[in-house]
Scaffold this active site. Structure first.
Site, PDB file in Angstrom:
ATOM      1  N   LYS A   1      13.716  14.163  -5.451  1.00  0.00           N
ATOM      2  CA  LYS A   1      13.406  13.658  -4.101  1.00  0.00           C
ATOM      3  C   LYS A   1      12.906  12.221  -4.185  1.00  0.00           C
ATOM      4  CE  LYS A   1       9.283  14.652  -2.224  1.00  0.00           C
ATOM      5  NZ  LYS A   1       8.498  13.480  -1.776  1.00  0.00           N
ATOM      6  N   ASN A   2      11.958  11.971  -5.095  1.00  0.00           N
ATOM      7  CA  ASN A   2      11.304  10.658  -5.118  1.00  0.00           C
ATOM      8  C   ASN A   2      12.184   9.573  -5.720  1.00  0.00           C
ATOM      9  OD1 ASN A   2       9.234  11.811  -3.816  1.00  0.00           O
ATOM     10  ND2 ASN A   2       7.853  11.909  -5.571  1.00  0.00           N
TER      11      ASN A   2
ATOM     12  N   ARG B   1       6.020   8.590   4.407  1.00  0.00           N
ATOM     13  CA  ARG B   1       5.542   7.299   3.909  1.00  0.00           C
ATOM     14  C   ARG B   1       6.656   6.545   3.182  1.00  0.00           C
ATOM     15  NH1 ARG B   1       1.122   4.414   2.001  1.00  0.00           N
ATOM     16  NH2 ARG B   1       1.574   3.316   0.073  1.00  0.00           N
TER      17      ARG B   1
ATOM     18  N   CYS C   1      -2.430  10.030   5.460  1.00  0.00           N
ATOM     19  CA  CYS C   1      -1.780  11.346   5.438  1.00  0.00           C
ATOM     20  C   CYS C   1      -2.801  12.297   4.819  1.00  0.00           C
ATOM     21  CB  CYS C   1      -0.490  11.290   4.628  1.00  0.00           C
ATOM     22  SG  CYS C   1      -0.762  11.272   2.879  1.00  0.00           S
TER      23      CYS C   1
ATOM     24  N   ARG D   1      -3.675   5.771   1.740  1.00  0.00           N
ATOM     25  CA  ARG D   1      -2.353   5.269   1.331  1.00  0.00           C
ATOM     26  C   ARG D   1      -2.021   3.918   1.985  1.00  0.00           C
ATOM     27  NH1 ARG D   1       1.690  10.180   0.668  1.00  0.00           N
ATOM     28  NH2 ARG D   1       2.480   8.852  -1.001  1.00  0.00           N
ATOM     29  N   PRO D   2      -2.851   2.905   1.713  1.00  0.00           N
ATOM     30  CA  PRO D   2      -2.601   1.567   2.279  1.00  0.00           C
ATOM     31  C   PRO D   2      -1.354   0.906   1.670  1.00  0.00           C
ATOM     32  CG  PRO D   2      -4.415   1.520   0.733  1.00  0.00           C
ATOM     33  CD  PRO D   2      -4.019   2.957   0.868  1.00  0.00           C
ATOM     34  N   MET D   3      -1.071  -0.321   2.131  1.00  0.00           N
ATOM     35  CA  MET D   3       0.139  -1.021   1.679  1.00  0.00           C
ATOM     36  C   MET D   3      -0.214  -2.366   1.028  1.00  0.00           C
ATOM     37  SD  MET D   3       3.186   0.392   2.623  1.00  0.00           S
ATOM     38  CE  MET D   3       4.246  -0.976   3.022  1.00  0.00           C
ATOM     39  N   ASP D   4      -1.475  -2.584   0.702  1.00  0.00           N
ATOM     40  CA  ASP D   4      -1.904  -3.914   0.238  1.00  0.00           C
ATOM     41  C   ASP D   4      -1.151  -4.382  -1.001  1.00  0.00           C
ATOM     42  OD1 ASP D   4      -4.339  -3.335  -2.111  1.00  0.00           O
ATOM     43  OD2 ASP D   4      -3.566  -1.719  -0.862  1.00  0.00           O
TER      44      ASP D   4
ATOM     45  N   ASP E   1       1.480  14.831  -8.876  1.00  0.00           N
ATOM     46  CA  ASP E   1       2.311  15.734  -8.062  1.00  0.00           C
ATOM     47  C   ASP E   1       2.427  17.123  -8.672  1.00  0.00           C
ATOM     48  OD1 ASP E   1       4.705  13.199  -6.958  1.00  0.00           O
ATOM     49  OD2 ASP E   1       2.640  13.650  -6.394  1.00  0.00           O
TER      50      ASP E   1
ATOM     51  N   ARG F   1      10.128  19.829   2.783  1.00  0.00           N
ATOM     52  CA  ARG F   1      10.291  18.387   2.541  1.00  0.00           C
ATOM     53  C   ARG F   1      10.695  18.133   1.098  1.00  0.00           C
ATOM     54  NH1 ARG F   1       5.541  14.651   4.565  1.00  0.00           N
ATOM     55  NH2 ARG F   1       7.041  13.238   3.601  1.00  0.00           N
TER      56      ARG F   1
HETATM   57  C1  EPZ Z   1       4.913   7.989  -4.861  1.00  0.00           C
HETATM   58  O1  EPZ Z   1       4.163   7.679  -3.700  1.00  0.00           O
HETATM   59  C2  EPZ Z   1       5.460   9.397  -4.640  1.00  0.00           C
HETATM   60  N1  EPZ Z   1       6.312   9.399  -3.441  1.00  0.00           N
HETATM   61  C3  EPZ Z   1       4.293  10.379  -4.467  1.00  0.00           C
HETATM   62  O2  EPZ Z   1       4.852  11.690  -4.356  1.00  0.00           O
HETATM   63  C4  EPZ Z   1       3.437  10.329  -5.726  1.00  0.00           C
HETATM   64  O3  EPZ Z   1       2.335  11.187  -5.569  1.00  0.00           O
HETATM   65  C5  EPZ Z   1       2.945   8.892  -5.953  1.00  0.00           C
HETATM   66  O4  EPZ Z   1       4.085   7.999  -6.039  1.00  0.00           O
HETATM   67  C6  EPZ Z   1       2.135   8.748  -7.218  1.00  0.00           C
HETATM   68  O5  EPZ Z   1       2.893   9.144  -8.312  1.00  0.00           O
HETATM   69  C7  EPZ Z   1       7.559   8.890  -3.519  1.00  0.00           C
HETATM   70  O6  EPZ Z   1       7.990   8.404  -4.557  1.00  0.00           O
HETATM   71  C8  EPZ Z   1       8.381   8.942  -2.273  1.00  0.00           C
HETATM   72  P1  EPZ Z   1       1.640   4.942  -5.107  1.00  0.00           P
HETATM   73  P2  EPZ Z   1       3.625   6.163  -3.468  1.00  0.00           P
HETATM   74  O7  EPZ Z   1       1.968   3.701  -4.348  1.00  0.00           O
HETATM   75  O8  EPZ Z   1       4.615   5.188  -3.957  1.00  0.00           O
HETATM   76  C9  EPZ Z   1      -2.703   3.629  -3.744  1.00  0.00           C
HETATM   77  C10 EPZ Z   1       5.201  13.801  -3.422  1.00  0.00           C
HETATM   78  O9  EPZ Z   1       4.461  14.789  -3.385  1.00  0.00           O
HETATM   79  N2  EPZ Z   1      -2.023   2.465  -3.150  1.00  0.00           N
HETATM   80  O10 EPZ Z   1       1.900   4.989  -6.575  1.00  0.00           O
HETATM   81  O11 EPZ Z   1       3.164   6.062  -2.074  1.00  0.00           O
HETATM   82  C11 EPZ Z   1      -2.383   4.914  -2.982  1.00  0.00           C
HETATM   83  O12 EPZ Z   1      -3.258   5.031  -1.871  1.00  0.00           O
HETATM   84  C12 EPZ Z   1       4.638  12.416  -3.138  1.00  0.00           C
HETATM   85  O13 EPZ Z   1       6.419  13.820  -3.725  1.00  0.00           O
HETATM   86  C13 EPZ Z   1      -2.791   1.438  -2.612  1.00  0.00           C
HETATM   87  O14 EPZ Z   1      -4.019   1.486  -2.633  1.00  0.00           O
HETATM   88  O15 EPZ Z   1       2.364   6.182  -4.444  1.00  0.00           O
HETATM   89  C14 EPZ Z   1      -2.616   5.982  -4.012  1.00  0.00           C
HETATM   90  O16 EPZ Z   1      -3.982   6.295  -4.062  1.00  0.00           O
HETATM   91  C15 EPZ Z   1       3.179  12.475  -2.715  1.00  0.00           C
HETATM   92  N3  EPZ Z   1      -2.155   0.357  -2.052  1.00  0.00           N
HETATM   93  C16 EPZ Z   1      -2.178   5.307  -5.318  1.00  0.00           C
HETATM   94  O17 EPZ Z   1      -2.195   3.896  -5.052  1.00  0.00           O
HETATM   95  C17 EPZ Z   1      -0.785   0.273  -2.003  1.00  0.00           C
HETATM   96  O18 EPZ Z   1      -0.255  -0.755  -1.508  1.00  0.00           O
HETATM   97  C18 EPZ Z   1      -0.783   5.717  -5.774  1.00  0.00           C
HETATM   98  O19 EPZ Z   1       0.097   5.315  -4.781  1.00  0.00           O
HETATM   99  C19 EPZ Z   1      -0.023   1.328  -2.552  1.00  0.00           C
HETATM  100  C20 EPZ Z   1      -0.656   2.408  -3.126  1.00  0.00           C
END
Ligand code: EPZ
Length: 422
Positions: A22-23, A94, A118, A123-126, A308, A400
């Site tokens: 999926k991811n 997201r 969520c 889950r910010p975007m910074d 995950d 999902r």
């Molecule tokens: C991906 O999410 C996966 N989703 C998530 O799987 C997975 O848990 C996650 O990576 C971590 O491995 C997809 O690939 C579609 P991150 P993503 O950016 O990219 C923080 C599932 O169950 N962060 O690595 O959103 C964030 O809040 C899903 O399949 C910021 O602070 O994860 C989190 O605490 C759930 N600022 C951490 O980093 C940002 O700009 C990891 O987030 C981006 C992230």
């Protein structure tokens, strides 16, 4: 809303086919926006998240066709007519934020809703914003939307991610393929889904070195052409179904599984006393007669133990021999499965990002609530071993990320059925 009924106590035996990731698919699909030639994905998983991404891409003017029952996704972004990812789609998924980079690279602008929080965290975007800004994007937040544009064009540069964010790495990687000059991403995420995306982009003509390592170097090109790419096996679905025979007893072969996809997780299972054998067809897992031993788990970025798989591992540890400590270091609120498991008789104490699980002899079936994708499946797993009937409500979370879960588990002997409710 549908629910799933599981009646526990039946050992499992047989083979479970593991689907495409999926991811990986959710990052590969937006890559179609980078080229005006067709991109076809094979081995795609049949999931509601994939349908959501298809709807989003179609709303931007892309053609997306689902063939062979959804296993093949044929896409073409020859004529895009939009640059906006609306809140009502992004809040549901997201991963919709992965159109930000490709739209910016292709059209020079993008308007993408902030995902909002969520169940598992803010889950910010910074990190995405800082990375794309370093490549020439001008991004401002207005009315809950990120308004991105690039007046001077995207230029290659050095991007140092403060945290190895998967999504930020993917957005940056896709932008860099069409930026002018060389981009270096430091502290890049190393997940297999990043490698899969890089392999697909390379087939499209991108020039990428080091995907899967912390430092990725990309030489921008003028345009990308079409390609066909097979989605990598889903390591999270693999790990989930590897746990099924450990919890329920018996032996299951996960078809398409490879140890390399789940090495940190498999090491933990071996430490708990589980027997894992790599076969020509996949991974064979059996609980060799013994009750699994308690183990401690710390979730880390890849190649560490995947966040995950934390909920699913906790479900197994509820009936392991001894006390386990699980530390969740990636998300701030990812223990919502714990109180539901306690309703089934588990002994779990949560303090902040740490959960202590004391093994009990048996869980008891109960009505429980699914809260997020991986929490939902941990309740199904727990139900496989629980005495009596477990009813998992709100299984739309489950749909999902897990295709045909009741068929896959039913085929290896689980007593599981879906109850459709209006
Ligand atoms: C991906 O999410 C996966 N989703 C998530 O799987 C997975 O848990 C996650 O990576 C971590 O491995 C997809 O690939 C579609 P991150 P993503 O950016 O990219 C923080 C599932 O169950 N962060 O690595 O959103 C964030 O809040 C899903 O399949 C910021 O602070 O994860 C989190 O605490 C759930 N600022 C951490 O980093 C940002 O700009 C990891 O987030 C981006 C992230």
């Amino acid at each position: 809303m549908d629910s799933i009924l599981v009646r526990g106590g039946k050992p499992l035996s047989g083979q479970i086919p593991i689907a495409g990731a999926k991811n990986a698919c959710l990052a590969l699909m937006p890559a179609t926006l980078l080229s005006d030639e067709p991109l076809t994905l094979t081995n795609a998983p049949r999931l509601s998240d994939i349908k959501t991404m298809s709807t989003l891409l179609q709303s931007l003017g892309a053609e997306v066709s689902s063939l062979q029952g959804g296993k093949v996704i044929a896409m073409s972004s020859h004529s895009l007519n939009g640059d906006r990812a609306d809140y009502d789609i992004v809040r549901k998924m997201r991963a919709s934020n992965l159109v930000l980079g490709p739209l910016l690279a292709r059209l020079g602008e993008a308007v993408v809703s902030l995902p909002g929080g969520c169940a598992i965290g803010a889950r910010p975007m910074d990190i995405h914003i800082d990375a794309l800004t370093a490549l020439g994007a001008e991004i401002e937040l207005k009315d809950g939307y990120l308004h991105a544009k690039t007046s001077g064009g995207l230029k290659g540069g050095r991007v140092a991610l403060r945290f190895a964010s998967v999504g930020a790495t993917e957005n940056t990687l896709m932008v860099a393929t069409l930026a002018k000059g060389t981009t270096v991403i430091e502290n890049a995420a190393r997940e297999p889904e990043i490698v899969d995306l890089a392999e697909c982009l390379t087939k499209m003509g991108a020039r990428i070195e080091g995907a899967g390592e912390s430092r990725i170097e990309i030489e921008g090109v003028d345009s990308l052409h079409g390609a066909t790419h097979s989605v990598v096996t889903d390591r999270i679905e693999l790990g989930t179904f590897m746990l099924a025979p450990v919890i329920a007893g018996g032996e299951v072969e996960c078809l398409g599984g490879r140890l390399g996809l789940v090495s940190a997780f498999a090491e933990k299972l071996a430490e708990a006393g589980v027997e894992i054998t790599e076969t020509a067809a996949g991974l064979k897992v059996r609980r060799n007669g013994e009750i699994p031993r308690a183990v401690d788990v710390v979730t880390e970025v890849y190649p560490g133990f995947p966040t995950d798989l934390q909920a699913q591992m906790m479900a197994m540890l509820c009936t392991a021999r001894g006390t386990s400590v699980l530390e969740e270091r990636i998300f701030e609120n990812r223990f919502m499965h714990a109180p539901e498991l306690v309703r089934m008789g588990a002994d779990i104490e949560v303090h902040g990002g740490t959960a202590t699980v004391r093994g009990v002899d048996r869980l008891r079936g109960a009505p429980v609530m699914a809260t997020d994708l991986r929490a939902s499946v941990s309740l199904i797993l727990a139900g496989l071993a629980a005495e009596g009937e477990t009813r998992v409500n709100r299984v739309y979370h489950l749909d999902r990320g897990y295709e045909f879960i009741e068929q896959k588990l039913g085929a290896v002997g689980a007593d599981i059925e879906r109850v459709r409710e209006e």
